[in-house]
Scaffold this motif. Structure first.
Motif, PDB file in Angstrom:
ATOM      1  N   GLU A  94      10.455 103.014 -42.205  1.00  0.00           N
ATOM      2  CA  GLU A  94      10.427 104.299 -41.516  1.00  0.00           C
ATOM      3  C   GLU A  94       8.992 104.792 -41.453  1.00  0.00           C
ATOM      4  N   ALA A  95       8.647 105.402 -40.341  1.00  0.00           N
ATOM      5  CA  ALA A  95       7.355 106.052 -40.185  1.00  0.00           C
ATOM      6  C   ALA A  95       7.618 107.486 -39.747  1.00  0.00           C
ATOM      7  N   ILE A  96       7.289 108.424 -40.605  1.00  0.00           N
ATOM      8  CA  ILE A  96       7.465 109.837 -40.294  1.00  0.00           C
ATOM      9  C   ILE A  96       6.111 110.354 -39.804  1.00  0.00           C
ATOM     10  N   PRO A  97       6.014 110.705 -38.525  1.00  0.00           N
ATOM     11  CA  PRO A  97       4.721 111.175 -38.006  1.00  0.00           C
ATOM     12  C   PRO A  97       4.232 112.404 -38.774  1.00  0.00           C
ATOM     13  N   ILE A  98       2.979 112.374 -39.163  1.00  0.00           N
ATOM     14  CA  ILE A  98       2.384 113.487 -39.908  1.00  0.00           C
ATOM     15  C   ILE A  98       2.533 114.790 -39.122  1.00  0.00           C
TER      16      ILE A  98
END
Length: 156
Positions: A94-98
Protein backbone atom coordinates in the motif's frame (compact mmCIF):
# COMPACT_ATOMS: atom_id res chain seq x y z
CA UNK A 1 8.22 -2.43 -4.47
CA UNK A 2 10.42 -5.40 -3.18
CA UNK A 3 11.77 -5.55 0.35
CA UNK A 4 11.81 -2.14 1.89
CA UNK A 5 11.89 0.01 4.92
CA UNK A 6 11.60 -0.54 8.60
CA UNK A 7 10.62 -3.76 10.32
CA UNK A 8 8.44 -3.70 13.42
CA UNK A 9 10.07 -4.37 16.82
CA UNK A 10 10.35 -8.04 17.78
CA UNK A 11 7.97 -7.52 20.74
CA UNK A 12 5.06 -7.26 18.31
CA UNK A 13 5.35 -11.01 17.83
CA UNK A 14 4.41 -11.52 21.52
CA UNK A 15 1.33 -9.36 20.99
CA UNK A 16 0.30 -11.32 17.89
CA UNK A 17 0.85 -14.68 19.65
CA UNK A 18 -1.15 -13.57 22.68
CA UNK A 19 -3.93 -12.26 20.44
CA UNK A 20 -4.05 -15.60 18.58
CA UNK A 21 -4.17 -17.42 21.93
CA UNK A 22 -7.01 -15.21 23.17
CA UNK A 23 -8.98 -15.90 19.98
CA UNK A 24 -8.40 -19.63 20.41
CA UNK A 25 -9.61 -19.51 24.02
CA UNK A 26 -12.73 -17.57 22.97
CA UNK A 27 -13.43 -20.06 20.18
CA UNK A 28 -12.96 -22.98 22.55
CA UNK A 29 -15.32 -21.37 25.07
CA UNK A 30 -17.93 -20.93 22.33
CA UNK A 31 -17.45 -24.53 21.29
CA UNK A 32 -17.86 -25.58 24.91
CA UNK A 33 -21.15 -23.71 24.87
CA UNK A 34 -22.16 -25.52 21.68
CA UNK A 35 -21.35 -28.87 23.29
CA UNK A 36 -23.53 -27.89 26.26
CA UNK A 37 -26.35 -26.92 23.90
CA UNK A 38 -25.88 -30.20 22.06
CA UNK A 39 -27.31 -31.93 25.13
CA UNK A 40 -30.55 -29.95 24.76
CA UNK A 41 -30.86 -29.89 20.97
CA UNK A 42 -29.48 -33.36 20.23
CA UNK A 43 -27.15 -32.28 17.46
CA UNK A 44 -24.95 -35.00 16.00
CA UNK A 45 -21.61 -35.33 17.84
CA UNK A 46 -19.64 -35.05 14.59
CA UNK A 47 -20.80 -31.43 14.19
CA UNK A 48 -19.27 -30.39 17.49
CA UNK A 49 -16.08 -32.32 16.85
CA UNK A 50 -15.75 -30.77 13.38
CA UNK A 51 -16.13 -27.26 14.79
CA UNK A 52 -13.61 -28.05 17.55
CA UNK A 53 -11.03 -29.32 15.05
CA UNK A 54 -11.59 -26.27 12.83
CA UNK A 55 -11.09 -23.92 15.79
CA UNK A 56 -7.86 -25.62 16.79
CA UNK A 57 -6.58 -25.52 13.20
CA UNK A 58 -7.49 -21.85 12.75
CA UNK A 59 -6.17 -20.81 16.18
CA UNK A 60 -3.02 -22.86 15.74
CA UNK A 61 -2.58 -21.46 12.25
CA UNK A 62 -2.82 -17.88 13.54
CA UNK A 63 -0.22 -18.73 16.16
CA UNK A 64 2.06 -20.51 13.69
CA UNK A 65 2.17 -17.73 11.08
CA UNK A 66 3.38 -15.06 13.52
CA UNK A 67 7.07 -15.36 12.46
CA UNK A 68 6.09 -15.09 8.79
CA UNK A 69 3.74 -12.20 9.45
CA UNK A 70 6.57 -10.42 11.26
CA UNK A 71 9.08 -11.17 8.53
CA UNK A 72 6.95 -9.59 5.80
CA UNK A 73 5.56 -6.54 7.65
CA UNK A 74 7.47 -3.35 6.77
CA UNK A 75 6.87 0.37 6.45
CA UNK A 76 8.73 3.26 4.84
CA UNK A 77 8.18 6.99 4.50
CA UNK A 78 9.15 8.66 1.25
CA UNK A 79 8.53 12.32 0.36
CA UNK A 80 5.44 11.25 -1.60
CA UNK A 81 3.92 8.36 0.36
CA UNK A 82 3.80 6.18 3.42
CA UNK A 83 4.43 2.70 2.05
CA UNK A 84 3.21 -0.39 3.89
CA UNK A 85 4.09 -3.96 3.00
CA UNK A 86 2.48 -6.97 4.65
CA UNK A 87 1.30 -10.48 4.01
CA UNK A 88 2.81 -13.91 3.76
CA UNK A 89 0.35 -15.79 1.58
CA UNK A 90 -1.23 -12.72 0.04
CA UNK A 91 1.34 -9.97 -0.35
CA UNK A 92 -0.07 -6.50 0.10
CA UNK A 93 1.70 -3.28 -0.88
CA UNK A 94 0.00 0.00 0.00
CA UNK A 95 1.11 3.54 -0.72
CA UNK A 96 -0.74 6.24 1.18
CA UNK A 97 -0.05 9.59 -0.53
CA UNK A 98 1.41 12.08 1.93
CA UNK A 99 -0.90 14.78 0.53
CA UNK A 100 -3.96 12.71 1.57
CA UNK A 101 -2.95 12.28 5.22
CA UNK A 102 -5.32 14.14 7.54
CA UNK A 103 -4.39 12.80 10.97
CA UNK A 104 -1.85 10.56 12.68
CA UNK A 105 -2.94 8.95 15.95
CA UNK A 106 -0.83 7.08 18.49
CA UNK A 107 -2.56 4.40 20.56
CA UNK A 108 -1.50 1.77 23.06
CA UNK A 109 -4.02 -0.65 24.50
CA UNK A 110 -3.12 -2.93 27.42
CA UNK A 111 -1.22 -5.47 25.32
CA UNK A 112 0.84 -2.83 23.51
CA UNK A 113 1.53 -1.03 26.81
CA UNK A 114 2.73 -4.32 28.30
CA UNK A 115 5.36 -4.54 25.54
CA UNK A 116 6.10 -0.78 25.58
CA UNK A 117 4.77 -0.27 22.05
CA UNK A 118 2.33 2.08 20.33
CA UNK A 119 0.22 1.64 17.21
CA UNK A 120 0.38 4.44 14.66
CA UNK A 121 -2.86 5.04 12.76
CA UNK A 122 -2.75 7.21 9.65
CA UNK A 123 -6.12 8.63 8.57
CA UNK A 124 -7.06 9.89 5.14
CA UNK A 125 -10.48 11.19 4.09
CA UNK A 126 -11.67 7.69 3.20
CA UNK A 127 -9.52 5.15 5.05
CA UNK A 128 -7.16 4.54 7.91
CA UNK A 129 -4.00 2.47 7.95
CA UNK A 130 -2.21 1.19 11.03
CA UNK A 131 1.40 0.37 11.76
CA UNK A 132 0.78 -2.37 14.32
CA UNK A 133 3.33 -1.40 16.94
CA UNK A 134 6.55 0.54 17.28
CA UNK A 135 8.42 1.95 20.26
CA UNK A 136 6.96 5.19 21.68
CA UNK A 137 10.00 7.15 20.45
CA UNK A 138 9.60 5.85 16.89
CA UNK A 139 5.84 6.43 17.06
CA UNK A 140 6.35 10.09 17.96
CA UNK A 141 8.96 10.50 15.21
CA UNK A 142 6.60 8.93 12.66
CA UNK A 143 3.73 11.15 13.77
CA UNK A 144 5.80 14.34 13.59
CA UNK A 145 7.38 13.43 10.25
CA UNK A 146 4.12 12.40 8.58
CA UNK A 147 2.26 15.47 9.81
CA UNK A 148 5.11 17.78 8.71
CA UNK A 149 5.26 16.16 5.26
CA UNK A 150 1.46 16.37 4.95
CA UNK A 151 1.53 20.07 5.89
CA UNK A 152 4.29 20.72 3.31
CA UNK A 153 2.28 18.90 0.64
CA UNK A 154 -0.80 21.01 1.40
CA UNK A 155 1.26 24.25 1.32
CA UNK A 156 2.60 23.50 -2.17
Amino acid sequence: MGTMGEQLPKQIQRIWRLTATIWLVVLLALIGGLFALQHFFHWPAWMGITVLVMAIVVGGGLFAIVPYRYRFWRYQISPLALELQSGFFVRKFEAIPISRIQNVTLEAGPLLQWQHLQAVTVDTASTSHTIAGVTPEVAEQLQQRLLALAQEARDE
